[in-house]
Design an enzyme around this catalytic site. Sequence first.
Site, PDB file in Angstrom:
ATOM      1  CG  HIS A  63      -1.715  39.663  34.662  1.00 24.98           C
ATOM      2  ND1 HIS A  63      -2.273  38.922  33.649  1.00 24.98           N
ATOM      3  CD2 HIS A  63      -1.485  38.806  35.683  1.00 24.98           C
ATOM      4  CE1 HIS A  63      -2.371  37.660  34.039  1.00 24.98           C
ATOM      5  NE2 HIS A  63      -1.914  37.566  35.269  1.00 24.98           N
ATOM      6  CG  HIS A 108      -0.254  41.722  27.793  1.00 25.46           C
ATOM      7  ND1 HIS A 108      -1.497  41.856  27.234  1.00 25.46           N
ATOM      8  CD2 HIS A 108      -0.432  41.019  28.938  1.00 25.46           C
ATOM      9  CE1 HIS A 108      -2.379  41.259  28.011  1.00 25.46           C
ATOM     10  NE2 HIS A 108      -1.762  40.742  29.051  1.00 25.46           N
TER      11      HIS A 108
END
Length: 150
Positions: A63, A108
């Site tokens: 992303h 993440h």
Amino acid sequence: MLPAGIIGPLLLRRAGYHREALELVLAMGGGILLNQLLKAYFGRPRPSNALLQTLGLSFPSGHAMLAMTTYGCLAWLMAKHFGRPGWVAPLLLWAGLIGLTRVYLHAHYATDVLAGFAGGIAWLVACRLGIKLFWKEEREVLGDSEEVMR
């Protein structure tokens, strides 16, 4: 990012900016490929305490990398090709916020996001260098033509 990745090049092409549309597709497509290669190489698992369970590997953040390549390329095009430098900060801020959400959701680690941003920036620089070397910018071509006419 998917709508920007599809609608952005289509709108650019429809408006007659074929080169800019291709540049955006190249930036995004290369970013996807680079991200997958890096994920396969590092093989880092995702955090186990994610608020949203996400499949796949963690490092680097896809992303973050794709946000930087997509919105970074759009920011470059807006500033250099369309004379709209006021769009640079909002587009880059949006990319930054996308990365922050990945850390907030525990999808993440912060290092994954930072590496994603770094990879995205590196890919954009490589794209710009490649375009400068292999694809004459319009201003340079016009400048050469004017010199020939004199």
